[in-house]
Design a protein around this motif. Structure first.
Motif, PDB file in Angstrom:
ATOM      1  N   MET A 213     -23.286 -22.104   8.810  1.00  0.00           N
ATOM      2  CA  MET A 213     -22.101 -22.158   8.741  1.00  0.00           C
ATOM      3  C   MET A 213     -21.158 -22.429   8.751  1.00  0.00           C
ATOM      4  O   MET A 213     -19.910 -21.186   7.964  1.00  0.00           O
ATOM      5  CB  MET A 213     -22.020 -22.400  10.010  1.00  0.00           C
ATOM      6  CG  MET A 213     -22.526 -22.429  11.814  1.00  0.00           C
ATOM      7  SD  MET A 213     -22.788 -22.784  13.145  1.00  0.00           S
ATOM      8  CE  MET A 213     -21.041 -22.891  13.228  1.00  0.00           C
ATOM      9  N   ASN A 214     -21.182 -23.434   7.122  1.00  0.00           N
ATOM     10  CA  ASN A 214     -20.464 -24.152   6.361  1.00  0.00           C
ATOM     11  C   ASN A 214     -19.977 -23.031   5.431  1.00  0.00           C
ATOM     12  O   ASN A 214     -18.749 -23.360   4.758  1.00  0.00           O
ATOM     13  CB  ASN A 214     -20.189 -25.345   6.264  1.00  0.00           C
ATOM     14  CG  ASN A 214     -20.439 -26.507   6.935  1.00  0.00           C
ATOM     15  OD1 ASN A 214     -19.320 -26.430   7.953  1.00  0.00           O
ATOM     16  ND2 ASN A 214     -20.363 -27.539   7.489  1.00  0.00           N
ATOM     17  N   ALA A 215     -21.310 -22.493   5.003  1.00  0.00           N
ATOM     18  CA  ALA A 215     -21.434 -21.626   3.800  1.00  0.00           C
ATOM     19  C   ALA A 215     -20.283 -20.632   4.252  1.00  0.00           C
ATOM     20  O   ALA A 215     -19.765 -20.454   3.343  1.00  0.00           O
ATOM     21  CB  ALA A 215     -22.542 -21.429   3.516  1.00  0.00           C
ATOM     22  N   LYS A 216     -20.868 -20.118   5.410  1.00  0.00           N
ATOM     23  CA  LYS A 216     -20.378 -18.263   6.030  1.00  0.00           C
ATOM     24  C   LYS A 216     -18.766 -18.617   5.738  1.00  0.00           C
ATOM     25  O   LYS A 216     -17.810 -17.753   4.872  1.00  0.00           O
ATOM     26  CB  LYS A 216     -20.962 -18.347   7.053  1.00  0.00           C
ATOM     27  CG  LYS A 216     -20.056 -16.790   7.604  1.00  0.00           C
ATOM     28  CD  LYS A 216     -19.987 -16.908   9.278  1.00  0.00           C
ATOM     29  CE  LYS A 216     -19.991 -15.348   9.597  1.00  0.00           C
ATOM     30  NZ  LYS A 216     -18.747 -15.981  10.820  1.00  0.00           N
ATOM     31  N   ALA A 217     -18.009 -19.947   6.192  1.00  0.00           N
ATOM     32  CA  ALA A 217     -16.645 -20.562   6.370  1.00  0.00           C
ATOM     33  C   ALA A 217     -16.084 -20.086   5.235  1.00  0.00           C
ATOM     34  O   ALA A 217     -14.817 -19.586   4.955  1.00  0.00           O
ATOM     35  CB  ALA A 217     -16.486 -21.574   7.576  1.00  0.00           C
ATOM     36  N   GLY A 218     -16.621 -20.668   3.684  1.00  0.00           N
ATOM     37  CA  GLY A 218     -16.196 -20.952   2.802  1.00  0.00           C
ATOM     38  C   GLY A 218     -16.234 -19.393   1.995  1.00  0.00           C
ATOM     39  O   GLY A 218     -14.832 -19.144   1.540  1.00  0.00           O
ATOM     40  N   PHE A 219     -16.894 -18.439   1.998  1.00  0.00           N
ATOM     41  CA  PHE A 219     -17.477 -17.118   1.805  1.00  0.00           C
ATOM     42  C   PHE A 219     -16.172 -16.894   2.612  1.00  0.00           C
ATOM     43  O   PHE A 219     -15.687 -15.647   1.947  1.00  0.00           O
ATOM     44  CB  PHE A 219     -18.871 -16.693   2.533  1.00  0.00           C
ATOM     45  CG  PHE A 219     -18.732 -15.564   1.751  1.00  0.00           C
ATOM     46  CD1 PHE A 219     -19.158 -14.871   0.721  1.00  0.00           C
ATOM     47  CD2 PHE A 219     -17.916 -14.338   2.559  1.00  0.00           C
ATOM     48  CE1 PHE A 219     -19.715 -13.484  -0.014  1.00  0.00           C
ATOM     49  CE2 PHE A 219     -18.293 -12.794   2.051  1.00  0.00           C
ATOM     50  CZ  PHE A 219     -18.578 -12.983   0.636  1.00  0.00           C
ATOM     51  N   GLU A 220     -16.126 -17.026   3.537  1.00  0.00           N
ATOM     52  CA  GLU A 220     -14.922 -15.775   4.457  1.00  0.00           C
ATOM     53  C   GLU A 220     -13.138 -16.502   3.702  1.00  0.00           C
ATOM     54  O   GLU A 220     -12.629 -15.309   3.914  1.00  0.00           O
ATOM     55  CB  GLU A 220     -14.700 -16.595   6.006  1.00  0.00           C
ATOM     56  CG  GLU A 220     -15.861 -15.165   7.045  1.00  0.00           C
ATOM     57  CD  GLU A 220     -16.263 -15.452   7.804  1.00  0.00           C
ATOM     58  OE1 GLU A 220     -15.934 -16.638   8.512  1.00  0.00           O
ATOM     59  OE2 GLU A 220     -17.244 -15.044   8.692  1.00  0.00           O
ATOM     60  N   LYS A 221     -13.189 -17.651   3.492  1.00  0.00           N
ATOM     61  CA  LYS A 221     -12.205 -18.129   3.032  1.00  0.00           C
ATOM     62  C   LYS A 221     -11.638 -17.483   1.371  1.00  0.00           C
ATOM     63  O   LYS A 221     -10.652 -17.164   1.309  1.00  0.00           O
ATOM     64  CB  LYS A 221     -12.296 -19.624   3.031  1.00  0.00           C
ATOM     65  CG  LYS A 221     -10.391 -20.237   2.557  1.00  0.00           C
ATOM     66  CD  LYS A 221     -10.499 -22.069   2.939  1.00  0.00           C
ATOM     67  CE  LYS A 221      -9.637 -22.425   2.675  1.00  0.00           C
ATOM     68  NZ  LYS A 221     -10.135 -24.033   2.574  1.00  0.00           N
ATOM     69  N   ARG A 222     -13.211 -17.547   0.861  1.00  0.00           N
ATOM     70  CA  ARG A 222     -12.610 -16.724  -0.580  1.00  0.00           C
ATOM     71  C   ARG A 222     -12.665 -15.551  -0.941  1.00  0.00           C
ATOM     72  O   ARG A 222     -12.016 -14.719  -1.674  1.00  0.00           O
ATOM     73  CB  ARG A 222     -13.752 -17.163  -1.671  1.00  0.00           C
ATOM     74  CG  ARG A 222     -14.066 -18.420  -1.693  1.00  0.00           C
ATOM     75  CD  ARG A 222     -15.760 -19.633  -2.435  1.00  0.00           C
ATOM     76  NE  ARG A 222     -16.639 -19.216  -2.122  1.00  0.00           N
ATOM     77  CZ  ARG A 222     -17.156 -19.323  -1.492  1.00  0.00           C
ATOM     78  NH1 ARG A 222     -16.897 -20.354  -0.745  1.00  0.00           N
ATOM     79  NH2 ARG A 222     -18.639 -19.166  -1.027  1.00  0.00           N
ATOM     80  N   HIS A 223     -13.364 -14.999   0.054  1.00  0.00           N
ATOM     81  CA  HIS A 223     -13.204 -13.773  -0.115  1.00  0.00           C
ATOM     82  C   HIS A 223     -12.559 -12.747   1.513  1.00  0.00           C
ATOM     83  O   HIS A 223     -13.915 -11.867   2.287  1.00  0.00           O
ATOM     84  CB  HIS A 223     -14.385 -12.792  -0.366  1.00  0.00           C
ATOM     85  CG  HIS A 223     -15.340 -13.625  -1.166  1.00  0.00           C
ATOM     86  ND1 HIS A 223     -14.698 -13.574  -2.514  1.00  0.00           N
ATOM     87  CD2 HIS A 223     -15.936 -14.890  -1.410  1.00  0.00           C
ATOM     88  CE1 HIS A 223     -15.344 -13.941  -3.770  1.00  0.00           C
ATOM     89  NE2 HIS A 223     -15.807 -14.488  -3.116  1.00  0.00           N
ATOM     90  N   PRO A 224     -10.908 -12.798   1.747  1.00  0.00           N
ATOM     91  CA  PRO A 224     -11.248 -12.425   2.987  1.00  0.00           C
ATOM     92  C   PRO A 224     -10.982 -10.573   2.981  1.00  0.00           C
ATOM     93  O   PRO A 224     -10.580 -10.459   4.718  1.00  0.00           O
ATOM     94  CB  PRO A 224      -9.130 -13.721   3.074  1.00  0.00           C
ATOM     95  CG  PRO A 224      -9.164 -13.290   2.261  1.00  0.00           C
ATOM     96  CD  PRO A 224     -10.262 -13.534   1.716  1.00  0.00           C
ATOM     97  N   LYS A 225     -10.148 -10.451   2.229  1.00  0.00           N
ATOM     98  CA  LYS A 225     -10.601  -9.190   1.936  1.00  0.00           C
ATOM     99  C   LYS A 225     -11.975  -8.609   2.538  1.00  0.00           C
ATOM    100  O   LYS A 225     -12.822  -7.605   3.049  1.00  0.00           O
ATOM    101  CB  LYS A 225     -10.017  -8.062   0.944  1.00  0.00           C
ATOM    102  CG  LYS A 225      -8.481  -8.432   1.004  1.00  0.00           C
ATOM    103  CD  LYS A 225      -8.123  -7.472  -0.610  1.00  0.00           C
ATOM    104  CE  LYS A 225      -6.660  -8.154  -0.654  1.00  0.00           C
ATOM    105  NZ  LYS A 225      -5.713  -7.587  -2.059  1.00  0.00           N
ATOM    106  N   PHE A 226     -13.136  -8.892   2.138  1.00  0.00           N
ATOM    107  CA  PHE A 226     -14.568  -8.568   2.161  1.00  0.00           C
ATOM    108  C   PHE A 226     -14.635  -8.739   3.583  1.00  0.00           C
ATOM    109  O   PHE A 226     -15.436  -7.566   4.304  1.00  0.00           O
ATOM    110  CB  PHE A 226     -15.437  -9.069   1.012  1.00  0.00           C
ATOM    111  CG  PHE A 226     -16.299  -8.815   1.845  1.00  0.00           C
ATOM    112  CD1 PHE A 226     -16.636  -6.931   0.563  1.00  0.00           C
ATOM    113  CD2 PHE A 226     -17.836  -9.127   2.042  1.00  0.00           C
ATOM    114  CE1 PHE A 226     -18.380  -6.639   0.716  1.00  0.00           C
ATOM    115  CE2 PHE A 226     -19.625  -8.138   2.469  1.00  0.00           C
ATOM    116  CZ  PHE A 226     -19.270  -7.682   1.891  1.00  0.00           C
ATOM    117  N   THR A 227     -14.599  -9.864   3.744  1.00  0.00           N
ATOM    118  CA  THR A 227     -14.926 -10.011   5.742  1.00  0.00           C
ATOM    119  C   THR A 227     -14.067  -9.256   6.199  1.00  0.00           C
ATOM    120  O   THR A 227     -14.681  -8.419   7.464  1.00  0.00           O
ATOM    121  CB  THR A 227     -13.979 -11.539   5.642  1.00  0.00           C
ATOM    122  OG1 THR A 227     -14.738 -12.455   4.696  1.00  0.00           O
ATOM    123  CG2 THR A 227     -14.909 -11.847   6.989  1.00  0.00           C
ATOM    124  N   ALA A 228     -12.681  -8.719   5.777  1.00  0.00           N
ATOM    125  CA  ALA A 228     -12.015  -7.781   6.824  1.00  0.00           C
ATOM    126  C   ALA A 228     -12.885  -6.492   6.658  1.00  0.00           C
ATOM    127  O   ALA A 228     -12.749  -6.002   8.331  1.00  0.00           O
ATOM    128  CB  ALA A 228     -10.769  -7.859   5.916  1.00  0.00           C
TER     129      ALA A 228
END
Length: 76
Positions: A11-26
């Motif tokens: 879950m922490n890794a996922k949150a970090g990924f989303e923070k670093r790559h918000p456009k990809f997450t969107a």
């Protein structure tokens, strides 16, 4: 049995990924999470510094959608 420590790390890794790559997450949320249908073609291109792009694609099958549903049932 699921190890809570491993779940928290994931879950922490996922949150970090989303923070670093918000456009990809969107993008992922808008396209993939809105529901893919059988026959949809997914394509990805990887461009490494100093190298030619490499592209691959796949057509979504019923089996792929079934597997995605199973994985969703595992998510928190």
């Amino acid at each position: 049995m699921v190890n809570p420590t491993i779940v928290m790390k994931a879950m922490n890794a996922k949150a970090g990924f989303e923070k670093r790559h918000p456009k990809f997450t969107a993008f992922f949320n808008a396209v993939v999470m809105s529901g893919l249908t059988e026959g949809t073609v997914l394509e990805i291109t990887v461009v490494k510094p100093g190298e030619d792009p490499v592209t691959a694609n796949m057509q979504v099958t019923k089996e792929d959608l079934d597997m995605a549903e199973e994985l969703k049932s595992l998510s928190m």
